[in-house]
Design an enzyme around this catalytic site. Structure first.
Site, mmCIF file in Angstrom:
data_model
loop_
_atom_site.group_PDB
_atom_site.id
_atom_site.type_symbol
_atom_site.label_atom_id
_atom_site.label_comp_id
_atom_site.label_asym_id
_atom_site.label_seq_id
_atom_site.Cartn_x
_atom_site.Cartn_y
_atom_site.Cartn_z
ATOM 1 N N GLY A 63 63.229 39.830 54.250
ATOM 2 C CA GLY A 63 62.409 39.648 53.052
ATOM 3 C C GLY A 63 61.614 40.903 52.706
ATOM 4 N N ARG A 71 53.786 40.683 48.375
ATOM 5 C CA ARG A 71 52.328 40.541 48.295
ATOM 6 C C ARG A 71 51.567 41.566 49.143
ATOM 7 N NH1 ARG A 71 51.792 34.339 49.487
ATOM 8 N NH2 ARG A 71 53.955 34.616 50.109
ATOM 9 N N TYR A 80 35.314 75.225 73.497
ATOM 10 C CA TYR A 80 36.678 74.917 73.100
ATOM 11 C C TYR A 80 37.602 75.435 74.185
ATOM 12 C CZ TYR A 80 41.276 74.903 71.189
ATOM 13 O OH TYR A 80 42.617 74.665 71.043
#
Ligand code: UD1
Ligand code: CA
Length: 498
Positions: free
Chosen positions: A15, A19, A382
């Site tokens: 299907g 909707r 970092y």
């Protein structure tokens, strides 16, 4: 039959799901870290069928590819232009061996909370009763647009009437006018005898309100042929609920999460606030782990025992080992070692591996970084493309400069080495075991074992500069006072220190 393993499960997923208003096919929308179809396949597999078929049509290639990735053993069956659940089921059967016999289960690709256990129960009930068809039903206060279950005085199922057809009977005021008031509904999940199903589908037509080939018509045909049709009424309504729109998607996602969180609490995990904790279906968590509010454990994340996670932490595909603590952190595809600590405010990107009792602290970002046992990256760093040996310490504000604008390069810091604060390590570069980098250095070349590398401008003190260049300021006044009462010589400059 003693084993109660069905011969096949057919999952209907052809299907469109209009909707949802989506470019993604409905069955590929996700809750609990898995597609709706993924949930259906998972439940189907738990019933241990000999064959598993998925019927596709809308966005056929995307859905088929998804099935192949999740469950390579499943057969993909294509539905043709004939519409309806009956035709879908027929196409599924056609993709399976022609001599298939025994029990065939039919489920839907958009009913994600149905469990494998319910399918096992359905199979057992069906086979024990000798019925030709057993349909899972549920009793709702509002039967909405579901198919209505019509039973005879013995309680056997006579027919399932689609909502639109029931409305037509009410409008006509005939002797089936009452069916629309029935509160027992068809879940769309069934056990069939394979031979009965195949024969009946051959007879099903499209003469109904929607002009489709209804799977539900098989029931009337089986009854006409003197077969027994039973209902298996389930109490747990969520298991039969399908997703048609995004409101239902959220509601079922929330309920699935509630169930998952409850499961882990019953397994010995403390969840401080179940309402703000999200745990995907495939996550595992060890005992005595505490999950604090605002935590999301996603994907294939695994958490060991005695871990503390959160608050406000999102872990995706991450492994957290026993006794670790992970606070206000975002991590993906990372490994956090035993008794290691992470956070608050840490960002661990893919390939981060933190060793046992290691530390990644506040405002630290890591990527593709192996940080050894007991090594620490505590503040404002970092750290990308790096290998850090055990017991090493990376000072606050260190940057691993891994990118030269063209390519990424690797940095190695050896065992028990010490990188001073505010250093830049320009990759590719290697700092050996037992080495030091002085604070504020920019390191571009190898540092050997036992060496300290100092790579920064030298300090130069210029006497009288403030009096000459900032006369009349408070700073100048403070300098004057300090110089007037000075008993000790000025602090030696760094290069004069021992
Ligand atoms: C169907 C049942 C209804 C039941 C309801 C439960 C029929 C005729 N009706 O109605 O009694 O109460 O499910 O949710 O069976 N599908 C296909 N190919 C198709 C049509 C549907 O594969 O041609 C699949 C869909 O992808 C979906 C499932 O079948 O997974 C149900 O289809 P849907 O159109 O939603 O059926 P309903 O009209 O809701
Ligand atoms: Ca439906």
């Amino acid at each position: 039959m003693t084993s109660h393993h069905p011969a096949a499960v057919i999952v209907l997923a052809a299907g469109e799901g209009t909707r949802m208003k989506s470019t993604t096919p409905k069955v590929l929308h996700r809750i609990g870290g898995r597609s709706l179809l993924g949930h259906a396949l998972h439940a189907a597999r738990q019933a241990s069928p000999e064959h598993l078929a998925v019927v596709v049509r809308h966005e056929r290639d995307r859905v088929a590819e998804h099935v192949a990735a999740l469950d390579p053993g499943a057969v993909v069956a294509d539905q043709d232009e004939v519409k309806g659940t009956g035709r879908a089921c027929e196409c599924g059967l056609d993709a399976l061996p022609a001599d298939l016999e025994g029990t065939v289960l039919v489920t839907m690709g958009d009913v994600p909370l149905l469990t494998g256990r319910t399918l096992v129960e359905l199979t057992e009930r069906h086979e024990a009763s000798g019925a030709a068809v057993t349909v899972i039903t549920a009793e709702l206060d509002d039967a909405k647009s579901y198919g209505r279950v019509v039973r005879d005085e013995r309680g056997d199922v006579v027919a399932i009437m689609e909502h639109k057809d029931a409305l037509a009977h009410r409008a006509a005021g005939d002797d089936l006018a009452h069916v629309v008031d029935v509160r027992e509904i068809n879940s769309g999940i069934y056990a069939f005898d394979a031979a009965v199903l195949r024969a009946a589908l051959g007879e099903v037509g499209t003469d109904n309100a929607q002009g489709e080939k209804y799977l539900t018509d098989v029931i009337g045909i089986a009854r006409r042929d003197g077969r027994t049709v039973r209902a298996h009424l389930v109490e747990d309504l969520w298991q039969t609920e399908g997703v048609n729109d995004r409101v239902q998607l959220a509601a079922l996602g929330k309920e699935l999460n509630r169930r998952t969180v409850e499961h882990w609490m019953r397994e010995g995990v403390t969840v401080v606030d179940p309402d703000t904790t999200w745990i995907d279906a495939e996550v595992t968590i060890g005992r005595d782990t505490v999950v604090r509010p605002g935590t999301q454990l996603l994907g294939a994340t695994t958490v060991g025992e005695g871990v503390v996670i959160g608050p406000d932490t999102t872990l995706t595909d991450t492994e957290v080992r026993d006794g670790a603590s992970v606070v206000r952190t975002q991590a993906e595809a990372a490994v956090i070692g035993e008794r290691a600590t992470v956070g608050p405010f840490s960002y661990l990107r893919p390939g981060t591996v933190l060793g046992a009792a290691g530390k990644i602290g506040g405002f630290v970002e890591t990527k593709n970084a192996r940080i050894g046992d007991g090594a620490k990256v505590p503040h404002l760093t970092y750290c990308g493309d790096a290998t850090i040996g055990e017991g090493a310490n990376i000072g606050a504000g260190t940057i691993f400069a891994n990118y030269d604008g063209v390519a990424k390069h690797h940095t190695t810091v050896g065992r028990h080495s010490f990188v001073g604060s505010d250093s830049v390590l320009v990759a590719p570069v290697e700092i050996a075991d037992g080495a030091y980098v002085a604070a504020g250095s920019t390191i571009e070349g190898r540092v050997g074992p036992g060496q300290i590398a100092v790579a920064r401008g030298r300090q130069r003190n210029v006497d009288g500069w403030v009096a000459r260049r900032r006369p009349g300021t408070r700073t100048a006044a403070a300098a004057e006072e300090a110089l007037a009462q000075r008993h000790t010589p000025p602090t030696p400059s760094p290069e004069e220190r021992p």
